[in-house]
Scaffold this motif. Structure first.
Motif, mmCIF file in Angstrom:
data_model
loop_
_atom_site.group_PDB
_atom_site.id
_atom_site.type_symbol
_atom_site.label_atom_id
_atom_site.label_comp_id
_atom_site.label_asym_id
_atom_site.label_seq_id
_atom_site.Cartn_x
_atom_site.Cartn_y
_atom_site.Cartn_z
ATOM 1 N N ASP A 267 5.251 6.102 2.154
ATOM 2 C CA ASP A 267 5.821 4.485 2.754
ATOM 3 C C ASP A 267 5.132 3.564 1.373
ATOM 4 O O ASP A 267 3.776 3.555 1.198
ATOM 5 N N TRP A 268 5.574 2.335 1.503
ATOM 6 C CA TRP A 268 5.402 1.090 0.875
ATOM 7 C C TRP A 268 4.946 0.224 1.946
ATOM 8 O O TRP A 268 5.853 -0.219 2.675
ATOM 9 N N ARG A 269 3.668 -0.567 2.067
ATOM 10 C CA ARG A 269 3.839 -0.841 3.495
ATOM 11 C C ARG A 269 3.023 -2.354 3.030
ATOM 12 O O ARG A 269 1.990 -1.958 1.968
ATOM 13 N N SER A 270 3.674 -3.184 3.334
ATOM 14 C CA SER A 270 3.619 -4.569 2.812
ATOM 15 C C SER A 270 1.514 -5.158 3.625
ATOM 16 O O SER A 270 1.299 -4.812 4.337
ATOM 17 N N ALA A 271 1.387 -5.372 2.268
ATOM 18 C CA ALA A 271 0.056 -5.826 2.696
ATOM 19 C C ALA A 271 -0.412 -6.965 3.860
ATOM 20 O O ALA A 271 -1.175 -6.479 4.272
ATOM 21 N N ASP A 272 0.661 -8.228 4.175
ATOM 22 C CA ASP A 272 0.299 -8.831 5.183
ATOM 23 C C ASP A 272 1.103 -8.827 5.564
ATOM 24 O O ASP A 272 1.131 -9.555 6.833
ATOM 25 N N GLY A 273 1.802 -7.913 5.614
ATOM 26 C CA GLY A 273 3.008 -7.593 6.868
ATOM 27 C C GLY A 273 4.560 -8.494 6.603
ATOM 28 O O GLY A 273 5.145 -8.411 7.513
ATOM 29 N N ARG A 274 4.316 -9.631 5.980
ATOM 30 C CA ARG A 274 5.667 -10.646 5.892
ATOM 31 C C ARG A 274 6.314 -9.860 5.045
ATOM 32 O O ARG A 274 7.727 -10.696 4.320
ATOM 33 N N HIS A 275 6.447 -8.785 3.732
ATOM 34 C CA HIS A 275 7.351 -8.540 3.374
ATOM 35 C C HIS A 275 7.932 -6.885 4.067
ATOM 36 O O HIS A 275 7.454 -6.445 4.359
ATOM 37 N N ALA A 276 9.106 -6.998 3.812
ATOM 38 C CA ALA A 276 9.577 -5.631 4.257
ATOM 39 C C ALA A 276 9.116 -4.438 3.255
ATOM 40 O O ALA A 276 9.202 -4.147 2.350
ATOM 41 N N GLY A 277 8.925 -3.925 3.967
ATOM 42 C CA GLY A 277 8.228 -2.289 3.060
ATOM 43 C C GLY A 277 9.280 -1.218 3.499
ATOM 44 O O GLY A 277 10.374 -1.194 3.929
ATOM 45 N N LEU B 197 1.024 -0.772 0.088
ATOM 46 C CA LEU B 197 0.162 -0.178 -0.402
ATOM 47 C C LEU B 197 0.774 1.312 0.051
ATOM 48 O O LEU B 197 1.600 1.255 0.737
ATOM 49 N N TYR B 198 0.795 1.972 -0.589
ATOM 50 C CA TYR B 198 1.290 2.711 -1.305
ATOM 51 C C TYR B 198 0.752 4.333 -0.457
ATOM 52 O O TYR B 198 -0.267 4.291 -0.455
ATOM 53 N N MET B 199 1.769 5.608 -0.027
ATOM 54 C CA MET B 199 0.640 6.206 0.870
ATOM 55 C C MET B 199 1.891 7.494 0.928
ATOM 56 O O MET B 199 2.787 7.349 1.081
ATOM 57 N N LEU B 200 1.151 9.018 0.463
ATOM 58 C CA LEU B 200 1.817 9.662 0.393
ATOM 59 C C LEU B 200 1.542 10.907 1.457
ATOM 60 O O LEU B 200 0.067 11.160 1.827
ATOM 61 N N SER B 201 2.116 11.687 1.879
ATOM 62 C CA SER B 201 1.250 12.210 3.362
ATOM 63 C C SER B 201 2.322 13.004 3.651
ATOM 64 O O SER B 201 4.021 13.538 2.914
ATOM 65 N N LYS B 202 2.215 14.281 4.969
ATOM 66 C CA LYS B 202 3.495 15.245 5.218
ATOM 67 C C LYS B 202 2.319 15.762 6.339
ATOM 68 O O LYS B 202 1.496 15.009 6.782
ATOM 69 N N SER B 203 3.452 15.859 7.528
ATOM 70 C CA SER B 203 3.389 16.493 8.639
ATOM 71 C C SER B 203 4.281 17.102 9.221
ATOM 72 O O SER B 203 5.412 16.948 8.030
ATOM 73 N N ARG B 204 4.253 17.636 10.192
ATOM 74 C CA ARG B 204 4.615 19.076 10.472
ATOM 75 C C ARG B 204 4.334 18.413 12.425
ATOM 76 O O ARG B 204 3.408 18.276 12.659
ATOM 77 N N GLN B 205 5.823 18.594 13.555
ATOM 78 C CA GLN B 205 5.461 18.204 14.444
ATOM 79 C C GLN B 205 6.576 19.823 14.893
ATOM 80 O O GLN B 205 7.776 20.550 14.708
ATOM 81 N N ARG B 206 6.117 19.934 16.026
ATOM 82 C CA ARG B 206 6.894 21.919 16.497
ATOM 83 C C ARG B 206 7.669 20.796 17.216
ATOM 84 O O ARG B 206 7.116 20.425 18.784
ATOM 85 N N PRO B 207 8.754 20.715 17.945
ATOM 86 C CA PRO B 207 10.356 20.348 18.289
ATOM 87 C C PRO B 207 9.964 21.441 19.699
ATOM 88 O O PRO B 207 9.731 22.488 20.046
ATOM 89 N N GLU B 208 10.356 20.307 20.773
ATOM 90 C CA GLU B 208 10.820 21.564 22.007
ATOM 91 C C GLU B 208 11.367 22.987 21.671
ATOM 92 O O GLU B 208 12.181 22.675 21.520
ATOM 93 N N GLY B 209 11.457 23.395 22.410
ATOM 94 C CA GLY B 209 11.534 25.178 22.150
ATOM 95 C C GLY B 209 11.670 25.788 20.933
ATOM 96 O O GLY B 209 11.502 27.117 21.192
ATOM 97 N N GLU B 210 10.820 25.407 19.988
ATOM 98 C CA GLU B 210 10.723 25.976 18.714
ATOM 99 C C GLU B 210 8.786 26.694 18.500
ATOM 100 O O GLU B 210 8.632 25.399 18.783
ATOM 101 N N ALA B 211 9.458 27.372 17.846
ATOM 102 C CA ALA B 211 7.929 28.378 17.076
ATOM 103 C C ALA B 211 7.013 27.585 16.049
ATOM 104 O O ALA B 211 6.001 27.709 16.673
#
Length: 337
Positions: free
Chosen positions: A122-132, A99-113
């Motif tokens: 991400d390429w995630r294995s459908a059955d979990g048995r293959h390396a993603g 399963l191919y998943m394209l995303s964006k994320s943002r986290q405010r690090p401690e002490g930063e504005a």
């Protein structure tokens, strides 16, 4: 492995440092009030004070200005989101696909504005048995996604001995023997009541039950793929979770206009964001808010410590996540059409 369970703490090893920290903090949000999670993420292809609409003051989406008055019930938003989810494409990858998943994320690090926005695939294995594989993210490089593999553990040991946190990715030599949680979440209840019970029974953490159930919903969307029929039931069931309110005039991390439903507890507000027109799930965000959205049961006071976010002003962003694309591929590093 019980495929009905949401992702465990062990699964977080797969995530980059930013998301790992977010989910760790989210799952350990206090029982009134000791401090995600969220959250890669939400892998939906793509929470309520009652059915009657009431005027609710909520934190403004931009973190400043006056609160928005939203004369609409969260049940209405979630009902629409449920209908939208039911009409989404139903991906059915083979066991050996990803399963191919394209995303964006943002986290405010401690002490930063303000945090840094990062893109991730991400390429995630459908059955979990293959390396993603995950590419990009806060670490800015390719990393294998493989759990409970002796071979991968050996690779990790060698790389750490060489002063490298994660082994270099060689596409010709993926780690074998992976036993990760399948990205496809199966075995879910087929009724709204059953799904609501599932959200409560499969919650982990020391928060009040209503809070933990909502966190379970957001975490599930962040880390697993839920098929449209089940996703529709999840959103419908979330309409029966107390303390969920609406925020209007929201813009997600990708700049898309939306409407959000969320829950506020212990100085934090966690919201799911839906497209303002189609009500398709877009992602979620977490920010500082000191006005609880529900009269949650009071717990023991002896071991309670104030939230670490109490010193920040309302509206301070803690984390944002936007799901941009979901598709199926035959191999990692393959870009779908």
């Amino acid at each position: 492995m019980n495929d009905m369970m949401p992702p465990s703490r062990r699964d977080l090893v797969e995530h980059d440092a930013v998301r790992d920290q977010l989910l760790r903090e989210t799952r350990q949000m206090p029982t009134r009030a000791r401090s995600p999670r969220l959250i890669l993420g939400g892998l939906a292809a793509t929470l309520v004070a009652g059915a009657a609409a009431t005027a609710i003051a909520v934190v403004p989406s931009g973190g400043g200005g006056q609160p928005t008055i939203a004369p609409v019930a969260a049940t209405e938003v979630l009902d629409r989101a449920s209908k939208a989810a039911g009409g989404l494409p139903d991906f059915k990858p083979r066991a050996d696909q990803y399963l191919y998943m394209l995303s964006k994320s943002r986290q405010r690090p401690e002490g930063e504005a303000q945090g840094r926005t990062v893109s991730r695939v991400d390429w995630r294995s459908a059955d979990g048995r293959h390396a993603g594989l995950t590419s990009g993210g806060d670490l800015g490089r390719d990393l294998w996604l493989c759990e409970n593999s002796r071979e991968y553990e050996e690779m990790l040991t060698k790389s750490k001995a060489a002063g490298i946190v994660r082994p270099k990715v060689d596409l010709a030599k993926p780690p074998q023997g992976c036993h990760s949680a399948p990205v496809m979440l199966s075995g879910l209840p087929t009724t709204v009541q059953g799904m609501r019970s599932w959200l409560y029974k499969n919650s982990r953490g020391g928060n009040p039950a209503d809070v933990q159930a909502f966190i379970t919903l957001s975490d599930t969307l962040l880390t697993r793929y839920v098929r449209p029929s089940s996703l529709a039931l999840m959103f419908k069931a979330a309409g029966a979770i107390p303390g969920v309110t609406v925020t209007r005039n929201v813009t997600d991390l990708a700049g898309r206009k939306g409407i959000a439903v969320g829950q506020t507890f212990d100085g934090r507000r966690l919201e799911l964001i839906f497209d303002v027109k189609s009500y398709r799930y877009l992602g979620y965000r977490q920010f500082v808010s000191h006005k609880d959205s529900h009269a949650f049961p009071a717990g023991p006071k002896a071991d309670v410590t104030p939230s670490a976010d109490a010193r920040y002003p309302d509206g301070t962003e803690l984390y944002s996540y936007a799901l941009l694309k979901v598709a199926v591929t035959d191999k990692v590093k393959q870009t779908p059409r």
